[in-house]
Enzyme design. Structure first.
Site, PDB file in Angstrom:
ATOM      1  N   ASN A 158      26.626   0.524   8.005  1.00 36.63           N
ATOM      2  CA  ASN A 158      26.506  -0.717   7.243  1.00 36.63           C
ATOM      3  C   ASN A 158      26.540  -1.860   8.253  1.00 36.63           C
ATOM      4  OD1 ASN A 158      27.153  -3.199   5.951  1.00 36.63           O
ATOM      5  ND2 ASN A 158      27.887  -2.111   4.153  1.00 36.63           N
ATOM      6  N   ASN A 206      25.852  -5.068   7.752  1.00 31.83           N
ATOM      7  CA  ASN A 206      26.240  -6.370   7.198  1.00 31.83           C
ATOM      8  C   ASN A 206      25.272  -7.467   7.652  1.00 31.83           C
ATOM      9  OD1 ASN A 206      27.638  -8.337   5.811  1.00 31.83           O
ATOM     10  ND2 ASN A 206      29.363  -8.426   7.214  1.00 31.83           N
ATOM     11  N   GLU A 224      23.124  -2.509   3.727  1.00 31.33           N
ATOM     12  CA  GLU A 224      23.295  -3.960   3.728  1.00 31.33           C
ATOM     13  C   GLU A 224      22.401  -4.628   4.772  1.00 31.33           C
ATOM     14  OE1 GLU A 224      26.944  -6.919   2.502  1.00 31.33           O
ATOM     15  OE2 GLU A 224      27.482  -5.004   3.414  1.00 31.33           O
ATOM     16  N   ASP A 271      32.964   4.666   4.604  1.00 32.68           N
ATOM     17  CA  ASP A 271      31.619   5.109   4.978  1.00 32.68           C
ATOM     18  C   ASP A 271      31.666   6.619   5.231  1.00 32.68           C
ATOM     19  OD1 ASP A 271      30.038   2.360   5.626  1.00 32.68           O
ATOM     20  OD2 ASP A 271      32.146   2.197   6.228  1.00 32.68           O
ATOM     21  N   ASP A 294      31.335  -5.695  10.327  1.00 32.59           N
ATOM     22  CA  ASP A 294      32.720  -5.420   9.953  1.00 32.59           C
ATOM     23  C   ASP A 294      32.925  -3.930   9.674  1.00 32.59           C
ATOM     24  OD1 ASP A 294      31.072  -5.706   7.715  1.00 32.59           O
ATOM     25  OD2 ASP A 294      32.565  -6.726   6.493  1.00 32.59           O
ATOM     26  N   HIS A 295      31.829  -3.174   9.592  1.00 34.47           N
ATOM     27  CA  HIS A 295      31.877  -1.713   9.539  1.00 34.47           C
ATOM     28  C   HIS A 295      31.597  -1.165  10.940  1.00 34.47           C
ATOM     29  CE1 HIS A 295      31.393  -1.139   5.036  1.00 34.47           C
ATOM     30  NE2 HIS A 295      31.110  -2.423   5.179  1.00 34.47           N
TER      31      HIS A 295
END
Length: 252
Positions: free
Chosen positions: A7, A9, A35, A218, A243-244
């Site tokens: 992800n 983001n 995302e 995740d 942030d992942h």
């Protein structure tokens, strides 16, 4: 087949933070992205193509929101954009590539941060489960990679007591994920790694990442027939474009 799920983001923001260079070093056969927050035509995909990737995209109707993609060095036999379920597909949350011996899905399951979206999330979960149940009849070897926005067990979250009433760790969310796994899927990371303090998402607040106060939301879930073919499963927290962080599985 080395599969990485990430992800990002916002793929355009992640590219400014070295995503292309990281991908060149990581060299997955298949990269599942969640995302993207962009239409494909808004992104310069040439750097990825130069690394040998075929690009497949499923954007949300709403600009700058949601969206999934899969970058694959192996040309798939079939590409399935969406699920055929209208309200899910409008948000660009499911993309599938079928290869000779395996199908790979990039999934971005909704978050449930407010009550309206929690109801949406739980409906999505049930409809997605039914979709996969039907799909497994014709495609038994599925790997579903992505941001599930749910921590499965207490070991998967830094503070299970204080977060017990927060979306992402609600009893009904956890029960759904548990049931989904028990319907014929293996949590590849937990299959090979039993240690605590392994997370894939950290809040931007309160220096959470440096203090490793995270959540494992995740997953790369592999269908049961692939169990003996799972060779490695890792979380890659050193990648910091989001942030992942990425999660990896290798299937023989």
């Amino acid at each position: 087949m080395k599969i990485i799920s990430y992800n990002v983001n916002g793929i355009r923001a992640a590219m400014t933070k070295g995503l292309v260079e990281w991908l060149e070093a990581a060299q997955p056969d298949v990269l599942c992205i969640q995302e993207t927050k962009a239409m494909q035509e808004q992104v310069d995909t040439k750097p990825f193509e130069e690394l040998g990737y075929h690009i497949y995209w499923h954007a949300a109707e709403k600009k700058g929101y949601s969206g999934v993609a899969i970058f694959s060095k192996i040309k798939p036999n079939h590409v399935q954009i969406g699920t055929g379920i209208d309200y899910i597909d409008r948000e660009g949350r499911v993309l599938r590539l079928d290869f000779d011996n395996v199908s790979v899905i990039s999934l971005y399951l909704p978050s449930g941060t407010n009550i309206d979206r929690l109801d949406f999330k739980l409906q999505f979960c049930e409809d997605f489960k039914d979709y996969i149940k039907e799909l497994k009849i014709s495609h038994p070897n599925i790997v579903i990679c992505g941001d599930y926005n749910i921590c499965h067990e207490a070991i998967d979250i830094h503070d299970p007591i204080r977060n017990a009433k927060i979306s992402g760790f609600l009893p009904e969310e956890r029960a759904w994920l548990d049931g989904f796994m028990k319907s014929g899927f293996i949590d590849t990371f937990r299959h090979l790694n039993k240690e605590p303090h392994n997370y894939s998402w950290w809040s931007y607040r309160a220096n959470a990442r440096n203090n490793n106060k995270g959540w494992r939301i995740d997953y790369c879930l592999a269908a049961e027939p692939l169990k003996d073919k799972i060779q490695r499963a890792l979380i890659l927290p050193e990648a910091k474009h989001s942030d992942h962080c990425p999660v990896l599985v290798e299937i023989k």
